[in-house]
Design an enzyme around this catalytic site. Structure first.
Site, PDB file in Angstrom:
ATOM      1  N   HIS A 306      15.846  45.320  45.363  1.00 48.55           N
ATOM      2  CA  HIS A 306      14.396  45.443  45.179  1.00 48.55           C
ATOM      3  C   HIS A 306      13.999  46.905  45.401  1.00 48.55           C
ATOM      4  O   HIS A 306      14.552  47.583  46.247  1.00 48.55           O
ATOM      5  CB  HIS A 306      13.644  44.557  46.179  1.00 48.55           C
ATOM      6  N   ASP A 363      13.640  36.144  43.214  1.00 49.68           N
ATOM      7  CA  ASP A 363      14.175  35.450  42.024  1.00 49.68           C
ATOM      8  C   ASP A 363      15.522  34.790  42.269  1.00 49.68           C
ATOM      9  O   ASP A 363      16.038  34.107  41.378  1.00 49.68           O
ATOM     10  CB  ASP A 363      14.318  36.461  40.882  1.00 49.68           C
TER      11      ASP A 363
HETATM   12  C1  SDX Z   1      10.912  41.367  40.853  1.00 53.01           C
HETATM   13  O1  SDX Z   1       8.410  45.384  42.160  1.00 53.01           O
HETATM   14  C2  SDX Z   1       8.218  44.193  42.538  1.00 53.01           C
HETATM   15  O2  SDX Z   1       7.535  43.945  43.499  1.00 53.01           O
HETATM   16  C3  SDX Z   1       8.895  43.144  41.665  1.00 53.01           C
HETATM   17  C4  SDX Z   1       8.796  41.714  42.155  1.00 53.01           C
HETATM   18  C5  SDX Z   1       7.374  41.194  42.128  1.00 53.01           C
HETATM   19  O3  SDX Z   1       7.088  40.231  42.845  1.00 53.01           O
HETATM   20  O4  SDX Z   1       6.575  41.701  41.267  1.00 53.01           O
HETATM   21  O5  SDX Z   1       9.294  41.616  43.487  1.00 53.01           O
HETATM   22  C6  SDX Z   1       9.605  40.784  41.263  1.00 53.01           C
HETATM   23  O6  SDX Z   1      10.964  41.974  39.816  1.00 53.01           O
HETATM   24  C7  SDX Z   1      12.091  41.261  41.777  1.00 53.01           C
HETATM   25  C8  SDX Z   1      13.340  42.032  41.239  1.00 53.01           C
HETATM   26  C9  SDX Z   1      14.017  41.164  40.192  1.00 53.01           C
HETATM   27  N1  SDX Z   1      15.103  41.887  39.541  1.00 53.01           N
HETATM   28  C10 SDX Z   1      16.383  41.616  39.744  1.00 53.01           C
HETATM   29  O7  SDX Z   1      16.784  40.800  40.570  1.00 53.01           O
HETATM   30  C11 SDX Z   1      17.345  42.372  38.823  1.00 53.01           C
HETATM   31  C12 SDX Z   1      18.519  42.929  39.638  1.00 53.01           C
HETATM   32  N2  SDX Z   1      17.993  43.936  40.527  1.00 53.01           N
HETATM   33  C13 SDX Z   1      18.083  45.335  40.060  1.00 53.01           C
HETATM   34  O8  SDX Z   1      17.981  45.520  38.694  1.00 53.01           O
HETATM   35  C14 SDX Z   1      17.314  46.295  40.953  1.00 53.01           C
HETATM   36  O9  SDX Z   1      17.619  45.962  42.248  1.00 53.01           O
HETATM   37  C15 SDX Z   1      15.804  46.388  40.812  1.00 53.01           C
HETATM   38  C16 SDX Z   1      15.378  46.622  39.417  1.00 53.01           C
HETATM   39  C17 SDX Z   1      15.159  45.147  41.327  1.00 53.01           C
HETATM   40  C18 SDX Z   1      15.341  47.559  41.689  1.00 53.01           C
HETATM   41  O10 SDX Z   1      15.866  48.687  41.102  1.00 53.01           O
HETATM   42  P1  SDX Z   1      15.570  50.153  41.723  1.00 53.01           P
HETATM   43  O11 SDX Z   1      14.610  50.135  42.832  1.00 53.01           O
HETATM   44  O12 SDX Z   1      15.278  51.061  40.580  1.00 53.01           O
HETATM   45  O13 SDX Z   1      16.917  50.455  42.399  1.00 53.01           O
HETATM   46  P2  SDX Z   1      18.084  51.183  41.685  1.00 53.01           P
HETATM   47  O14 SDX Z   1      18.304  50.604  40.328  1.00 53.01           O
HETATM   48  O15 SDX Z   1      17.849  52.649  41.790  1.00 53.01           O
HETATM   49  O16 SDX Z   1      19.299  50.729  42.608  1.00 53.01           O
HETATM   50  C19 SDX Z   1      19.670  51.506  43.725  1.00 53.01           C
HETATM   51  C20 SDX Z   1      21.214  51.388  43.746  1.00 53.01           C
HETATM   52  C21 SDX Z   1      21.848  51.732  42.392  1.00 53.01           C
HETATM   53  O17 SDX Z   1      23.135  52.252  42.668  1.00 53.01           O
HETATM   54  P3  SDX Z   1      23.313  53.871  42.629  1.00 53.01           P
HETATM   55  O18 SDX Z   1      22.841  54.339  41.246  1.00 53.01           O
HETATM   56  O19 SDX Z   1      22.460  54.413  43.747  1.00 53.01           O
HETATM   57  O20 SDX Z   1      24.805  54.074  42.835  1.00 53.01           O
HETATM   58  O21 SDX Z   1      21.558  50.013  44.000  1.00 53.01           O
HETATM   59  C22 SDX Z   1      22.280  49.488  42.873  1.00 53.01           C
HETATM   60  C23 SDX Z   1      22.017  50.408  41.686  1.00 53.01           C
HETATM   61  O22 SDX Z   1      23.124  50.413  40.811  1.00 53.01           O
HETATM   62  N3  SDX Z   1      21.725  48.156  42.620  1.00 53.01           N
HETATM   63  C24 SDX Z   1      22.473  47.090  42.337  1.00 53.01           C
HETATM   64  C25 SDX Z   1      21.557  46.042  42.208  1.00 53.01           C
HETATM   65  N4  SDX Z   1      20.309  46.494  42.395  1.00 53.01           N
HETATM   66  C26 SDX Z   1      20.428  47.806  42.640  1.00 53.01           C
HETATM   67  N5  SDX Z   1      23.810  46.925  42.188  1.00 53.01           N
HETATM   68  C27 SDX Z   1      24.218  45.659  41.899  1.00 53.01           C
HETATM   69  N6  SDX Z   1      23.401  44.595  41.749  1.00 53.01           N
HETATM   70  C28 SDX Z   1      22.066  44.741  41.906  1.00 53.01           C
HETATM   71  N7  SDX Z   1      21.261  43.693  41.769  1.00 53.01           N
END
Ligand code: SDX
Length: 428
Positions: A306, A363
């Site tokens: 998140h 989720d």
């Molecule tokens: C919702 O914003 C909100 O409030 C949203 C929400 C709401 O109520 O409105 O809470 C609802 O959208 C919840 C999130 C649902 N999405 C997912 O579950 C999809 C999987 N999660 C990721 O795509 C990610 O965690 C996000 C999109 C939720 C957050 O992404 P960020 O904040 O941009 O974080 P990031 O992509 O920069 O990740 C930081 C690091 C990265 O690694 P590095 O580049 O630093 O090496 O963490 C890794 C990412 O690769 N990472 C993950 C991961 N999520 C982040 N690695 C593996 N699996 C994951 N799920």
């Protein structure tokens, strides 16, 4: 009055900018004059460190895993409140008195039906259309039917549009489901609760009476409350940005639905259940955890991580407990829940997830409950949109009433070609 100042040194110049404090949470540096005073923009792709507005609706502490709606903790609201009461709270700022709640519930119930012509609108879609495609289309079309509540400068019209959107989303979502399964639409039954009405419109048929199961009604009510609002997330920011141009409320909410559909956002609940089904058995979990950690593999654990929560998403905790409760009370077992619990366990012990502070989000478990209740996976995000409409409407109203708000128009770091002259095709 600002509480302090932040000083920025750019070249030989030092500039000070006011630091503003909210009621709780991080201070903000007011950089509205930055470009005028320094000729430089800030640069913040994804707005990881940018506050877009002042808001009094929802507060999130990502480190502590806290979520408050108008100051009330989400777990207390999920346990003790109802969705119409949370809707009233988000839109009006205070919990309603009994009379206020009765009046609000009555008002909402007067708007649950759709203009009859809209049923024809559904018939333009293929039967295998994704329910979110239908929701985007139908909600965007509402402005063609409800002209008398599209003048955003009129507070009365804004409130009527708000009530219409809150009231009609269950009807629109249920009709999207009915259309894709080839069953007749069910009209609302206003003698039922907001959630019970939705369940009947979804799972009831004209051929026989429909009894609302109190276990399912309670679980659904909790799911709606848990999804109601979440500060300035991507879809809420989309609604605010659309609203900042003066677009009508139905168009703004349709924009929010479109944004929510993405798998990184609201589409994650559908993607998370599909992922859990693909994993299938607990012994396959290590393979998927390895893929999630592999930089060269675009796979991510859906329902994990998140932007704000770097601790447990408090909604996920309630959702996890509700999943176990619903399966038990329905006398169902679901291997997907076992896989989800095992995956959570293993991921939370893994160095990668610990270091990146990746926890289950709202989720991760919701799909287990929705699947147990009988919703097809492609309806999950439509249910998220139904519930989040309350938050979008509250945030949209707050934005319009905010004297500081103006049309949103970010700038950029230009990395394209400097000016050059046109070359006729014969000379290229
Ligand atoms: C919702 O914003 C909100 O409030 C949203 C929400 C709401 O109520 O409105 O809470 C609802 O959208 C919840 C999130 C649902 N999405 C997912 O579950 C999809 C999987 N999660 C990721 O795509 C990610 O965690 C996000 C999109 C939720 C957050 O992404 P960020 O904040 O941009 O974080 P990031 O992509 O920069 O990740 C930081 C690091 C990265 O690694 P590095 O580049 O630093 O090496 O963490 C890794 C990412 O690769 N990472 C993950 C991961 N999520 C982040 N690695 C593996 N699996 C994951 N799920």
């Amino acid at each position: 009055m600002p509480d302090a100042n932040a000083t920025l040194k750019l070249g030989n110049e030092e500039k000070s900018f006011p630091v503003l404090s909210g009621s709780v949470g991080p201070d903000v540096i007011d950089i509205r004059k930055l470009y005028a005073e320094t000729g430089a923009f800030t640069y913040d792709p994804g707005f990881t460190s940018t506050g877009s507005c002042q808001s009094a609706i929802t507060y999130i502490d990502g480190e502590e895993g806290v979520l408050l709606h108008r100051g009330y903790p989400i777990d207390q609201l999920a346990e003790q409140s109802t969705f119409p009461e949370v809707a009233y709270l988000l839109v009006n700022g205070e919990l309603p008195s009994k009379d206020e709640l009765d009046q609000f519930t009555y008002t909402i119930s007067r708007h649950t039906m759709l203009h009859e012509q809209l049923a024809n609108f559904y018939r333009g879609f293929r039967r295998d259309a994704h329910p979110m495609a239908i929701m985007c289309g139908v909600v965007g079309a509402l402005s063609a039917f409800y002209h008398d509540s599209t003048d955003i400068t009129d507070p009365k019209q804004r409130m009527i549009a708000s009530h219409r959107l809150i009231a009609k989303m269950p009807t629109i979502a249920a009709m999207a489901y009915k259309y894709t399964v080839g069953q007749p639409f069910m009209y609302p039954d206003n003698s039922l609760s907001y959630t019970g009405n939705f369940l009947r419109m979804t799972f009831g048929v004209p051929a026989e009476p429909y009894e609302v199961n109190p276990v399912i009604e309670r679980a659904m009510r909790r799911i709606f409350i848990l999804h109601a609002d979440h500060e300035q997330n991507a879809s809420t920011s989309t609604v605010r940005l659309a609203g900042s141009s003066g677009a009508n409320p139905f168009a703004c909410i349709a924009a929010g639905i479109a944004c929510l559909w993405g798998p990184a956002h609201g589409g994650a609940n559908e993607a998370a259940l599909n992922m859990l089904r693909e994993i299938g058995r607990p012994e396959r979990i290590p393979e998927y955890i390895a893929r999630a950690k592999d930089k060269d593999d675009p796979f991510r654990l859906m329902g994990f991580g998140h932007r704000v929560y770097k601790n447990f998403d408090p909604r996920a905790k309630v959702m996890k407990a509700t999943a176990a409760e619903v399966l038990k009370e329905l006398g169902k077992s679901d291997p997907v829940l076992d896989t989800a619990q095992e995956l959570e366990q293993l991921a939370l012990q893994d160095e990668y997830f610990i270091e990146k502070k990746l926890y289950p989000n709202v989720d991760f478990y919701s799909g287990v409950i929705l699947n147990a209740i009988g919703f097809p996976t492609d309806m999950f995000t439509a249910l998220f949109a139904l519930a989040r409409t309350v938050g979008w409407v509250a945030q949209w109203n707050e934005m319009i009433s905010d004297p500081e708000q103006k049309i949103g128009r970010p700038r950029q770091l230009y990395v394209g070609e400097p000016q050059r002259d046109y070359v006729p095709v014969e000379q290229r």
